[in-house]
Design a protein around this motif. Structure first.
Motif, short mmCIF file in Angstrom:
data_model
loop_
_atom_site.label_atom_id
_atom_site.label_comp_id
_atom_site.label_asym_id
_atom_site.label_seq_id
_atom_site.Cartn_x
_atom_site.Cartn_y
_atom_site.Cartn_z
N UNK A 95 0.87 -1.37 -0.02
CA UNK A 95 0.05 -0.11 -0.18
C UNK A 95 0.93 1.26 -0.01
N UNK B 35 -3.25 0.30 -3.98
CA UNK B 35 -2.97 -0.87 -3.21
C UNK B 35 -2.66 -2.01 -4.21
N UNK C 251 -6.49 -1.20 -6.40
CA UNK C 251 -7.14 -0.25 -6.01
C UNK C 251 -6.46 1.01 -6.06
N UNK D 116 1.13 -6.07 3.82
CA UNK D 116 0.61 -7.07 4.58
C UNK D 116 0.66 -8.44 3.89
N UNK E 238 -3.83 -9.39 2.02
CA UNK E 238 -4.67 -8.34 1.34
C UNK E 238 -6.23 -8.44 1.72
N UNK E 239 -6.75 -9.05 0.30
CA UNK E 239 -8.11 -9.25 0.33
C UNK E 239 -8.33 -10.68 0.74
N UNK E 240 -7.67 -11.35 1.14
CA UNK E 240 -8.33 -12.63 1.67
C UNK E 240 -8.63 -12.55 3.09
N UNK E 241 -8.31 -11.97 4.12
CA UNK E 241 -8.54 -11.81 5.23
C UNK E 241 -8.94 -10.50 5.99
N UNK E 242 -9.96 -10.29 6.70
CA UNK E 242 -10.35 -9.20 7.28
C UNK E 242 -9.35 -8.88 8.42
N UNK E 243 -8.69 -9.91 8.81
CA UNK E 243 -7.70 -9.77 10.07
C UNK E 243 -6.56 -9.44 9.58
N UNK E 244 -6.27 -9.32 8.30
CA UNK E 244 -4.94 -9.05 7.84
C UNK E 244 -4.36 -7.65 8.22
N UNK E 245 -3.19 -7.71 9.02
CA UNK E 245 -2.71 -6.55 9.38
C UNK E 245 -1.80 -5.77 8.56
N UNK E 246 -1.77 -4.36 8.48
CA UNK E 246 -0.64 -3.90 7.66
C UNK E 246 0.26 -3.26 8.72
#
Lengths: 115, 117
Positions: free
Chosen positions: B33, B48, B56, B95, B98-106
């Motif tokens: 990002x 992104x 994006x 991260x 990316x798009x695969x996991x809402x918990x994905x931390x940047x």
């Protein structure tokens, strides 16, 4: 509408006391993640804590805890036993899973810890 | 493990000059990002990448900003020509999923502070 709202531009807390930083969010996505980051004056964003929308328990990481109230759409950060090194900007952020995992940041809260 | 690396840390240029920022993400992180952060505000996403693909770039001012991530690892963000209003901190983050996991931390790099005179 703002996705993330942090209503406290600045906060003061006495060293060793606890402080709560407010965060409210706006989403219709059933699955989302909430994050808090710390940004000291050096500029680097430091990840602190994560809470998932389906998590039943509030997240905790050391002195940080996240007070998650889903019905109120709030995700307040609680810092216990404040230290001088906690003085920094704090940002609340949200990721919406069904919205291509877009990530939104709030405008931040400047925390000053007084000795 | 090394964190996100950015260079330069500071850059001062005259308006209308070009400028480029470089970012090397954490090893193994597929998603990269670029953010812009104005003083006293939260970061705003510019672009992104997931691997080599820009998934994006809706907030990237494409008339003067460009970015690339040719081999899916490090990335360059360019501004040409720079304007006074581009003075800000440019943050890079990476991260794992990316798009695969809402918990994905940047995880963020230290940023590049740009001053346009």
């Amino acid at each position: 509408a703002q996705k993330i709202t942090q209503t406290q531009p600045g906060m003061f807390v006495q060293e060793k006391e606890a402080v709560t930083l407010d965060c409210t969010y706006d989403t219709s996505d059933p699955s989302y993640g909430l994050f808090w980051y710390k940004q000291p004056s050096s500029g680097e964003m430091i990840f602190l804590i994560y809470q998932g929308s389906y998590d039943q328990q509030n997240a905790t990481e050391g002195r940080y805890s996240l007070n998650f109230q889903k019905a109120r759409k709030s995700a307040n950060l609680v810092i216990s036993a404040s230290q001088l090194g906690d003085s920094a900007m704090y940002f609340c952020a949200m990721r919406e899973e069904y919205n291509f995992n877009k990530f939104y940041f709030g405008s931040g809260t400047k925390l000053n810890v007084k000795p | 493990e090394a964190g996100v690396v950015q260079s330069p840390r500071y850059k001062i240029i005259e308006k209308k000059q070009p400028v480029a920022f470089w970012c090397n993400p954490i090893s193994g992180h597929n998603t990269l990002y670029w953010y812009l952060q104005n003083l006293g505000q939260g970061p705003e996403l510019l672009i992104r990448y997931e691997n080599e693909e820009a998934v994006d770039d809706s907030q990237l001012p494409k008339d003067r900003f460009s970015a690339e991530r040719l081999k899916g690892v490090d990335s360059t963000l360019k501004i040409q020509p720079a304007e006074l209003g581009d003075s800000a901190v440019y943050l890079c983050a990476s991260s794992l999923a990316g798009s695969l996991d809402a918990a994905d931390t940047q995880y963020f790099g230290p940023g590049t502070r740009l001053t346009v005179l």
